[in-house]
Scaffold this motif. Sequence first.
Motif, PDB file in Angstrom:
ATOM      1  N   GLU A  47      47.434  70.122  38.029  1.00 53.34           N
ATOM      2  CA  GLU A  47      47.609  68.935  37.202  1.00 53.34           C
ATOM      3  C   GLU A  47      49.083  68.856  36.830  1.00 53.34           C
ATOM      4  N   VAL A  48      49.718  67.757  37.219  1.00 55.39           N
ATOM      5  CA  VAL A  48      51.131  67.540  36.901  1.00 55.39           C
ATOM      6  C   VAL A  48      51.188  66.488  35.806  1.00 55.39           C
ATOM      7  N   VAL A  49      51.745  66.866  34.662  1.00 53.66           N
ATOM      8  CA  VAL A  49      51.810  65.939  33.536  1.00 53.66           C
ATOM      9  C   VAL A  49      53.230  65.375  33.425  1.00 53.66           C
ATOM     10  N   MET A  50      53.335  64.057  33.578  1.00 51.99           N
ATOM     11  CA  MET A  50      54.656  63.411  33.457  1.00 51.99           C
ATOM     12  C   MET A  50      54.784  62.778  32.085  1.00 51.99           C
ATOM     13  N   GLU A  51      55.892  63.063  31.396  1.00 54.79           N
ATOM     14  CA  GLU A  51      56.123  62.533  30.060  1.00 54.79           C
ATOM     15  C   GLU A  51      56.235  61.005  30.094  1.00 54.79           C
ATOM     16  N   PRO A  52      55.983  60.345  28.993  1.00 57.36           N
ATOM     17  CA  PRO A  52      56.027  58.880  28.973  1.00 57.36           C
ATOM     18  C   PRO A  52      57.455  58.327  29.051  1.00 57.36           C
ATOM     19  N   ASP A  53      58.128  58.631  30.164  1.00 59.93           N
ATOM     20  CA  ASP A  53      59.503  58.164  30.357  1.00 59.93           C
ATOM     21  C   ASP A  53      59.566  56.916  31.219  1.00 59.93           C
ATOM     22  N   MET A  54      58.405  56.431  31.651  1.00 59.91           N
ATOM     23  CA  MET A  54      58.399  55.270  32.538  1.00 59.91           C
ATOM     24  C   MET A  54      58.045  54.030  31.744  1.00 59.91           C
ATOM     25  N   CYS A  55      58.398  52.857  32.305  1.00 63.31           N
ATOM     26  CA  CYS A  55      58.205  51.658  31.478  1.00 63.31           C
ATOM     27  C   CYS A  55      57.425  50.560  32.166  1.00 63.31           C
ATOM     28  N   CYS A  56      57.007  50.777  33.419  1.00 63.73           N
ATOM     29  CA  CYS A  56      56.275  49.709  34.093  1.00 63.73           C
ATOM     30  C   CYS A  56      55.549  50.258  35.319  1.00 63.73           C
ATOM     31  N   GLY A  57      54.753  49.393  35.945  1.00 65.50           N
ATOM     32  CA  GLY A  57      53.970  49.802  37.106  1.00 65.50           C
ATOM     33  C   GLY A  57      54.846  50.236  38.271  1.00 65.50           C
ATOM     34  N   GLU A  58      55.951  49.542  38.476  1.00 62.97           N
ATOM     35  CA  GLU A  58      56.826  49.861  39.602  1.00 62.97           C
ATOM     36  C   GLU A  58      57.391  51.274  39.474  1.00 62.97           C
ATOM     37  N   GLU A  59      57.822  51.632  38.257  1.00 64.22           N
ATOM     38  CA  GLU A  59      58.368  52.974  38.044  1.00 64.22           C
ATOM     39  C   GLU A  59      57.297  54.034  38.248  1.00 64.22           C
ATOM     40  N   ALA A  60      56.104  53.762  37.725  1.00 65.84           N
ATOM     41  CA  ALA A  60      55.023  54.730  37.876  1.00 65.84           C
ATOM     42  C   ALA A  60      54.715  54.961  39.355  1.00 65.84           C
ATOM     43  N   ALA A  61      54.618  53.876  40.114  1.00 67.81           N
ATOM     44  CA  ALA A  61      54.299  54.002  41.533  1.00 67.81           C
ATOM     45  C   ALA A  61      55.410  54.721  42.291  1.00 67.81           C
ATOM     46  N   THR A  94      46.265  53.939  25.518  1.00 71.70           N
ATOM     47  CA  THR A  94      44.987  53.986  26.228  1.00 71.70           C
ATOM     48  C   THR A  94      45.196  54.767  27.506  1.00 71.70           C
ATOM     49  N   GLU A  95      44.095  55.313  28.001  1.00 77.18           N
ATOM     50  CA  GLU A  95      44.151  56.065  29.247  1.00 77.18           C
ATOM     51  C   GLU A  95      43.471  55.207  30.309  1.00 77.18           C
ATOM     52  N   VAL A  96      44.125  55.014  31.451  1.00 83.73           N
ATOM     53  CA  VAL A  96      43.539  54.198  32.509  1.00 83.73           C
ATOM     54  C   VAL A  96      43.190  55.082  33.698  1.00 83.73           C
ATOM     55  N   LYS A  97      41.917  55.045  34.105  1.00 81.65           N
ATOM     56  CA  LYS A  97      41.442  55.872  35.218  1.00 81.65           C
ATOM     57  C   LYS A  97      40.949  54.991  36.360  1.00 81.65           C
ATOM     58  N   ASN A  98      40.515  55.658  37.423  1.00 83.77           N
ATOM     59  CA  ASN A  98      39.937  54.989  38.589  1.00 83.77           C
ATOM     60  C   ASN A  98      40.968  54.182  39.363  1.00 83.77           C
ATOM     61  N   ILE A  99      42.138  54.800  39.561  1.00 84.54           N
ATOM     62  CA  ILE A  99      43.198  54.146  40.316  1.00 84.54           C
ATOM     63  C   ILE A  99      43.281  54.819  41.675  1.00 84.54           C
ATOM     64  N   ASN A 100      43.064  54.054  42.761  1.00 85.21           N
ATOM     65  CA  ASN A 100      42.912  54.679  44.072  1.00 85.21           C
ATOM     66  C   ASN A 100      44.061  54.509  45.039  1.00 85.21           C
ATOM     67  N   SER A 101      45.130  53.834  44.625  1.00 87.04           N
ATOM     68  CA  SER A 101      46.271  53.699  45.529  1.00 87.04           C
ATOM     69  C   SER A 101      47.514  53.417  44.709  1.00 87.04           C
ATOM     70  N   LEU A 102      48.679  53.547  45.336  1.00 85.67           N
ATOM     71  CA  LEU A 102      49.939  53.297  44.641  1.00 85.67           C
ATOM     72  C   LEU A 102      50.032  51.834  44.215  1.00 85.67           C
ATOM     73  N   ARG A 103      49.537  50.970  45.087  1.00 86.60           N
ATOM     74  CA  ARG A 103      49.576  49.530  44.765  1.00 86.60           C
ATOM     75  C   ARG A 103      48.748  49.250  43.526  1.00 86.60           C
ATOM     76  N   PHE A 104      47.545  49.838  43.481  1.00 88.20           N
ATOM     77  CA  PHE A 104      46.665  49.620  42.334  1.00 88.20           C
ATOM     78  C   PHE A 104      47.223  50.281  41.085  1.00 88.20           C
ATOM     79  N   LEU A 105      47.937  51.392  41.250  1.00 88.96           N
ATOM     80  CA  LEU A 105      48.558  52.045  40.102  1.00 88.96           C
ATOM     81  C   LEU A 105      49.518  51.081  39.419  1.00 88.96           C
ATOM     82  N   ALA A 106      50.403  50.453  40.214  1.00 88.53           N
ATOM     83  CA  ALA A 106      51.367  49.507  39.654  1.00 88.53           C
ATOM     84  C   ALA A 106      50.635  48.346  38.981  1.00 88.53           C
ATOM     85  N   LYS A 107      49.602  47.843  39.652  1.00 90.93           N
ATOM     86  CA  LYS A 107      48.845  46.705  39.099  1.00 90.93           C
ATOM     87  C   LYS A 107      48.156  47.080  37.795  1.00 90.93           C
TER      88      LYS A 107
END
Lengths: 108, 463
Positions: B160-174, B218-231
């Motif tokens: 499990e890799v935990v990334m700190e909340p340093d990102m600000c949008c879907g594009e950065e997360a992806a 909030t915690e968002v789960k059930n994300i199955n691809s990089l595209r969906f992660l950004a969305k």
Amino acid sequence: HRVTVDVLDRLEQLALVDFRDAEGVQRLQKAIQFADQLHEVNTDGVEPMDSVLEDRCLYLREDDVTEGNCTKELLRNAREKVEEYFVAPPGNIPLPKLEERETFLQGS
Amino acid sequence: LAPWVPVVGLEIHAQISSNSKLFSGSQVQFAAPPNSLVSFFDASLPGTLPVLNRRCVEAAVMTGLALNCSINKKSLFDRKHYFYADLPAGYQITQQRVPIAVNGSLSYSLCIDNKMSQMVTKTVRIKQIQLEQDSGKSLHDDTRNQTLVDLNRAGVGLMEVVMEPDMCCGEEAAAAVRELQLILQTLGSSQAVMAEGQLRVDANVSVHHPGEPYGVRTEVKNINSLRFLAKAVDYEIQRQIEELENGGTILNETRAFDSRLGCTMPMRDKEGKQDYRFMPEPNLPPLILYDAKSLPANMNHQQVVNIDWIQDRLPDLPSVKRAKLVEQYGILPEHSFTLLNEDGLTEFFENVVKQTHMKPKKVIGWIIKDLLSYLKQHSLTVKESPVSPFLLADLLNLLEKKVISSTAAKQVLAELWKGEGKTPLEIVKEKNLELLQDQKELEQICQAVIDGQENEVIMVLLG
């Protein structure tokens, strides 16, 4: 420290333990008091120990496949099965709300 | 209206690439007959004990080092309790108190305004990496009101890799997850294929006004691809902003992303605060790792995990590979990103370069603008390309020797794409695409043009 009804409710939900009656609750209360005696020990400057194994060497296994392939044996334990799957209820079934369980404290 | 600052953190579960599971000797494999890869321990039968897989420890150390973490020479295992049908023991063995690696960082790149020529580098802090067990799989059968449980995945090793909340949008997360994926694949510690569940991402999202404390997340789960992660991340940010601007509040809840509807919804079975009743795993002593200095003299080397030994054998990470490509071939940084982003493309490019005299700086244009766009149009991977490096190099050599023009070369490539087995030279001859080299012939053609356009010639001569 008295064990409140809220704490009791929480414990029952988390651990699926049924305290059944007032005597059961009292026994819990006594167990907590017994354990509280630990607070009388001065542990200043003493590292906590969480296992008597702490000085043992943690054995590391080689990454070889040595087990598995015993579907039949495992499924023998299942009350219900569908093809080779275990069957479970659709989701966690929540315990009835506390009000519906209240009757347990009335027996003795 | 005051501006909103979105805050995004990630919890990423990467399945460790190993033959057997984290604490048992059953096989790790995707898609096998249900419950065929399950040992007595995995099924949580009484009397069974966990035995740690050395390969999983090495994978976690490699990953920690690649992410600039401090490796904890002593880490501990804990039990995390919750009830679910695919968790037969009623708890998961994880590392809650002292994980194997902490305090790292990951650098990733973003294009500004979708222009590849303007790339910016960002960094996200890695809070920690911990070893833990995967759970089994639940198949919900709503028609018969039951759940079917397959324990093949139960007990597979996860990082499990935990990334700190340093990102600000879907594009950065992806982008961050994409870079992590490339790193894991380069290390070989995880194959990190999202579609096969080897890389699962949960996003933690909140919004607040600048200068104010962080909002409820909030915690968002059930994300199955990089595209969906950004969305999913962008949707959740918007949802929270709208909710707050309408005077509502955000609940600290878990939401599932619905890819069909493109929105997040509260998850069932996750109501109420969970209390995991963490406790030390009594059957496992602390995990001790060594380095060159602390290496014990007379210990069985099979029982020793040496951090320095692993560090010395780390392969070149993607960022290093990119820098080397830029230096070696004189290509632009954004080209190196594209090369590494497509599986097999770097190899293809280097093979072409080896077989042609054309400068790599020119070859890269053909690889990215022509070859890659063809592949994308036809949804093919590099490995499935009907045009091999040899064929492309052959074509580029014709261009270099000025046998054909670059326009003609593009026509030849279109023909080669059909995969009919013809060589570039054969196609050139067939379609008569050769550049005229004969001076006399050229003069004749020019003269003929001039002769046929008398009026235009007079106008040109008059200025």
